[in-house]
Scaffold this active site. Structure first.
Site, PDB file in Angstrom:
ATOM      1  N   ASP A  53       0.852  -1.185   0.000  1.00 20.22           N
ATOM      2  CA  ASP A  53       0.000   0.000   0.000  1.00 20.22           C
ATOM      3  C   ASP A  53       0.890   1.237   0.000  1.00 20.22           C
ATOM      4  O   ASP A  53       1.878   1.307   0.743  1.00 20.22           O
ATOM      5  CB  ASP A  53      -0.897  -0.006   1.241  1.00 20.22           C
ATOM      6  CG  ASP A  53      -1.858   1.174   1.254  1.00 20.22           C
ATOM      7  OD1 ASP A  53      -2.881   1.105   0.557  1.00 20.22           O
ATOM      8  OD2 ASP A  53      -1.585   2.159   1.967  1.00 20.22           O
TER       9      ASP A  53
ATOM     10  N   HIS B 120      -5.991  14.551  -8.649  1.00 20.43           N
ATOM     11  CA  HIS B 120      -6.199  13.129  -8.943  1.00 20.43           C
ATOM     12  C   HIS B 120      -5.455  12.666 -10.195  1.00 20.43           C
ATOM     13  O   HIS B 120      -5.089  11.488 -10.302  1.00 20.43           O
ATOM     14  CB  HIS B 120      -7.698  12.838  -9.081  1.00 20.43           C
ATOM     15  CG  HIS B 120      -8.411  12.858  -7.767  1.00 20.43           C
ATOM     16  ND1 HIS B 120      -8.438  11.774  -6.918  1.00 20.43           N
ATOM     17  CD2 HIS B 120      -9.097  13.841  -7.128  1.00 20.43           C
ATOM     18  CE1 HIS B 120      -9.116  12.071  -5.831  1.00 20.43           C
ATOM     19  NE2 HIS B 120      -9.532  13.321  -5.929  1.00 20.43           N
TER      20      HIS B 120
ATOM     21  N   GLU C 233      -4.930   2.230  -3.967  1.00 20.45           N
ATOM     22  CA  GLU C 233      -3.466   2.235  -4.011  1.00 20.45           C
ATOM     23  C   GLU C 233      -2.863   0.963  -3.423  1.00 20.45           C
ATOM     24  O   GLU C 233      -1.673   0.925  -3.092  1.00 20.45           O
ATOM     25  CB  GLU C 233      -2.914   3.462  -3.265  1.00 20.45           C
ATOM     26  CG  GLU C 233      -3.203   3.498  -1.774  1.00 20.45           C
ATOM     27  CD  GLU C 233      -4.530   4.158  -1.418  1.00 20.45           C
ATOM     28  OE1 GLU C 233      -4.659   4.621  -0.277  1.00 20.45           O
ATOM     29  OE2 GLU C 233      -5.438   4.202  -2.274  1.00 20.45           O
TER      30      GLU C 233
END
Length: 299
Positions: free
Chosen positions: A171, A184, A214
């Site tokens: 992550d 974004h 993610e």
């Protein structure tokens, strides 16, 4: 180099080349069959030691095939099978030229080598089609729907003692901050750059799946915990050293946390994924930008 390094834009052209390879292979076989059945003189090119390099399939394989597939085990296996097939062909063509009867064993060996070449081409083509259907368009990682079937296949091999398999949940740390401060679009560029880095630095037989957002799951074949930790640590360090150009302003720097566990034969795939997830959260709680292996105390 994993096949997943190939972009979705490059895949159609490579698949077209493999289709042409199958066609060329069939044309060559038809010519050999006609030579043998009709007792025609053999093509001298088919009798040479380098015949596998001079046929149309060989010319593509050695001179014109895409660089990105050349290190793949399936591509290497195709080359070996193709060279063996030409040796078998030269053998029976030489027998025919000398007026010797071709035994059923000799012909069967030749026929089997033909089938192996066709199987290797088709297998490589199916792998690429599989990537085309199942790749996440942003990151080129395989999508989550594709993940469980692949992991269950590997678990069956673990159960049979074929190999060990390590999985890692990864992550990106503080990724929301990237979206909030850079937007974004920049966040998507960071996701793509990170995934591409991992894909480029995995072994050809390893796989990466986009788990969500993610988060990514990495499947490392033929790997115990020690080797898995070393591989995950190299990936972690490489990500931390990246300067990701997002088109404006300063480059973005990110880190990642990894949770590692073995794909066990005695529990479900989902339970193994849960263990990797818990190890990853342990890495987060210990300060992020680190690799943590699952331990029973994490239950």
């Amino acid at each position: 180099m994993p096949l997943s390094t190939i972009s979705t834009e490059e895949l159609p052209a490579i698949l077209s080349q493999l289709d042409q390879a199958i066609y060329n292979h069939q044309q060559w076989y038809d010519a050999i069959s006609r030579t043998l059945v009709c007792q025609l003189p053999a093509n001298e090119l088919d009798l040479g030691n380098d015949a596998h390099r001079k046929c149309l399939l060989g010319q593509w394989y050695y001179n014109n095939s895409p660089t990105k597939i050349r290190a793949h085990p399936g591509f290497i296996a195709l080359g070996e099978a193709h060279e063996h097939m030409h040796k078998q062909a030269a053998h029976i063509l030489g027998m025919a030229r000398a007026g010797m009867a071709i035994t059923t064993t000799d012909y069967d060996n030749f026929a089997n080598s033909l089938q192996r070449v066709r199987l290797q081409i088709l297998t490589l083509s199916r792998e690429l089609e599989d990537i085309q259907r199942n790749a996440d368009p942003l990151t080129r990682a395989s999508n989550r729907i594709h993940m469980l079937p692949k992991l269950r296949e590997q678990q069956e091999l673990v159960k049979r003692g074929v190999h060990r398999c390590c999985i890692a949940m990864m992550d990106l740390d503080h990724f929301k901050l990237v979206n909030d401060t850079r937007g974004h679009i920049a966040g998507d560029q960071v996701l793509a750059a990170t995934a591409h880095y991992i894909i480029d630095h995995l072994r050809p037989y390893d796989r990466i799946f986009r788990f969500g957002g993610e988060e990514f799951l990495i499947c490392m074949l033929h790997t115990d915990m020690k080797d898995g930790q070393e591989l995950a640590e190299r990936l972690r360090q490489g990500i931390a050293e990246m300067a990701i150009d997002v088109g404006s302003g300063e480059p973005v720097h990110v880190t990642a946390s990894f949770g590692l566990t073995l794909l066990e034969s005695s529990i479900s795939v989902e339970q193994s994924i849960d263990r990797a997830d818990k190890a990853m959260y342990a890495a987060k709680s210990e300060g992020r930008n680190r690799v943590c292996a699952w331990e029973p105390s994490m239950e």
